[in-house]
Write an enzyme that holds these catalytic residues in place. Structure first.
Site, PDB file in Angstrom:
ATOM      1  N   LYS A 167     -39.395  72.093 -86.862  1.00 40.53           N
ATOM      2  CA  LYS A 167     -39.542  71.021 -87.638  1.00 40.53           C
ATOM      3  C   LYS A 167     -40.981  70.598 -87.736  1.00 40.53           C
ATOM      4  O   LYS A 167     -41.620  70.320 -88.742  1.00 40.53           O
ATOM      5  CB  LYS A 167     -38.852  69.907 -86.899  1.00 40.53           C
ATOM      6  CG  LYS A 167     -37.334  69.943 -86.949  1.00 40.53           C
ATOM      7  CD  LYS A 167     -36.556  68.816 -86.621  1.00 40.53           C
ATOM      8  CE  LYS A 167     -36.758  68.178 -85.117  1.00 40.53           C
ATOM      9  NZ  LYS A 167     -36.304  69.141 -84.097  1.00 40.53           N
ATOM     10  N   ARG A 222     -31.990  60.829 -84.802  1.00 38.70           N
ATOM     11  CA  ARG A 222     -31.395  61.730 -83.875  1.00 38.70           C
ATOM     12  C   ARG A 222     -30.184  61.270 -83.379  1.00 38.70           C
ATOM     13  O   ARG A 222     -29.546  61.962 -82.305  1.00 38.70           O
ATOM     14  CB  ARG A 222     -32.396  61.740 -82.453  1.00 38.70           C
ATOM     15  CG  ARG A 222     -33.010  63.374 -82.573  1.00 38.70           C
ATOM     16  CD  ARG A 222     -33.905  62.994 -81.164  1.00 38.70           C
ATOM     17  NE  ARG A 222     -34.540  64.163 -80.652  1.00 38.70           N
ATOM     18  CZ  ARG A 222     -35.611  64.672 -81.198  1.00 38.70           C
ATOM     19  NH1 ARG A 222     -36.376  64.346 -82.069  1.00 38.70           N
ATOM     20  NH2 ARG A 222     -35.936  66.166 -80.545  1.00 38.70           N
ATOM     21  N   ARG A 237     -43.618  78.008 -76.400  1.00 39.97           N
ATOM     22  CA  ARG A 237     -44.305  76.852 -76.435  1.00 39.97           C
ATOM     23  C   ARG A 237     -44.841  76.353 -75.039  1.00 39.97           C
ATOM     24  O   ARG A 237     -45.989  75.711 -75.082  1.00 39.97           O
ATOM     25  CB  ARG A 237     -43.587  75.991 -77.412  1.00 39.97           C
ATOM     26  CG  ARG A 237     -44.463  74.657 -77.814  1.00 39.97           C
ATOM     27  CD  ARG A 237     -43.772  73.814 -78.821  1.00 39.97           C
ATOM     28  NE  ARG A 237     -42.400  73.161 -78.269  1.00 39.97           N
ATOM     29  CZ  ARG A 237     -41.833  72.737 -79.176  1.00 39.97           C
ATOM     30  NH1 ARG A 237     -41.946  72.564 -80.317  1.00 39.97           N
ATOM     31  NH2 ARG A 237     -40.533  72.251 -78.665  1.00 39.97           N
ATOM     32  N   ARG A 247     -46.212  71.872 -72.848  1.00 38.49           N
ATOM     33  CA  ARG A 247     -45.639  70.746 -73.061  1.00 38.49           C
ATOM     34  C   ARG A 247     -44.560  70.327 -71.856  1.00 38.49           C
ATOM     35  O   ARG A 247     -43.685  71.250 -71.577  1.00 38.49           O
ATOM     36  CB  ARG A 247     -44.608  70.711 -74.429  1.00 38.49           C
ATOM     37  CG  ARG A 247     -44.957  69.533 -75.370  1.00 38.49           C
ATOM     38  CD  ARG A 247     -44.433  69.673 -76.639  1.00 38.49           C
ATOM     39  NE  ARG A 247     -43.051  69.321 -76.572  1.00 38.49           N
ATOM     40  CZ  ARG A 247     -42.139  68.969 -77.606  1.00 38.49           C
ATOM     41  NH1 ARG A 247     -42.688  69.228 -78.947  1.00 38.49           N
ATOM     42  NH2 ARG A 247     -40.737  68.766 -77.534  1.00 38.49           N
ATOM     43  N   ARG A 256     -31.991  69.507 -73.507  1.00 40.27           N
ATOM     44  CA  ARG A 256     -32.208  69.088 -74.640  1.00 40.27           C
ATOM     45  C   ARG A 256     -31.236  69.607 -75.825  1.00 40.27           C
ATOM     46  O   ARG A 256     -30.796  69.089 -76.614  1.00 40.27           O
ATOM     47  CB  ARG A 256     -33.612  69.229 -75.175  1.00 40.27           C
ATOM     48  CG  ARG A 256     -34.782  68.363 -74.704  1.00 40.27           C
ATOM     49  CD  ARG A 256     -35.864  68.968 -74.707  1.00 40.27           C
ATOM     50  NE  ARG A 256     -36.663  69.329 -75.614  1.00 40.27           N
ATOM     51  CZ  ARG A 256     -37.638  70.192 -75.877  1.00 40.27           C
ATOM     52  NH1 ARG A 256     -38.108  70.963 -74.907  1.00 40.27           N
ATOM     53  NH2 ARG A 256     -38.111  70.177 -77.032  1.00 40.27           N
TER      54      ARG A 256
END
Ligand code: ADP
Length: 192
Positions: free
Chosen positions: A13, A89, A128, A134, A145
């Site tokens: 996204k 969300r 990532r 992160r 998540r």
């Protein structure tokens, strides 16, 4: 034109949002980026958000809805559209957003739902985490998540299905391929 970019964590996204925002001159509103900036800056919002974001849970609805309302109201003063990335969300967030759209007369909202198989999402997020560090891209938090997504975010699709058209786009393939698919769905020539 205004866009809501919807989809699971890791689907791309953020990457697509940046490309689309510049192609169509839209204001990119990423709730995840706003929260990470607030955490980094040690602001009041950051203090509230930190534990939630780092454990992979959602930030409470009232906090995030207040934040998005503020940004969208400010955005109305400018002549361009917006692209929402990471919001709504939850069904309650989607309902609050619909109410806001009515209040401030926002029309022409396109909903793009990006998707990819769970294995691919996990692979991308692990990478990532290694590349960008992160805090929420560790294997355990990633699984959490994805659960949060299934339980709290997927139902948003059902909510929208009653009132709005959702355009589903396959998130597998190269970044360029996915961008092209989205642009085709929007049926809108890019500005650049
Ligand atoms: P991803 O889509 O990869 O999970 P984001 O940057 O969109 O990444 O979001 C990171 C985190 O920020 C989420 O796991 C959550 O803790 C918080 N967050 C972002 N958007 C929202 C939202 N709309 N409601 C509640 N929490 C949010």
């Amino acid at each position: 034109m205004n866009i809501i970019l919807f989809g699971p964590p890791g689907v791309g996204k953020g990457t697509q949002a940046q490309l689309l925002a510049s192609a169509y001159n839209l204001h990119h509103i990423s709730t995840g980026d706003m929260l990470r900036a607030a955490i980094k800056g040690g602001t009041e919002l950051g203090k509230v958000a930190k534990g939630h974001v780092e454990s992979g849970a959602l930030v409470p609805d009232d906090v995030i809805i207040g934040l998005v309302k503020e940004v969208l109201l400010e955005q109305m003063e400018h002549e361009r559209g917006f692209l929402l990335d990471g919001f709504p969300r939850t069904v309650d967030q989607a309902k609050a957003l619909e109410q806001l759209f009515t209040e401030i007369a926002i029309q022409d909202v396109r909903i793009i739902s990006l998707d990819a198989p769970e294995e691919e999402l996990i692979t991308r997020m692990v990478k990532r985490g290694q590349d960008l560090g992160r805090a929420d891209d560790t294997e355990e938090t990633i699984r959490h998540r994805l659960n949060v997504y299934q339980q709290q975010t997927e139902p948003v699709k059902g909510y929208y299905a009653q009132s709005r058209e959702i355009m589903s786009v396959d998130g597998l393939g190269s970044v360029e391929e996915v961008t092209q698919r989205i642009m085709k769905c929007l049926g809108h020539p890019a500005l650049v």
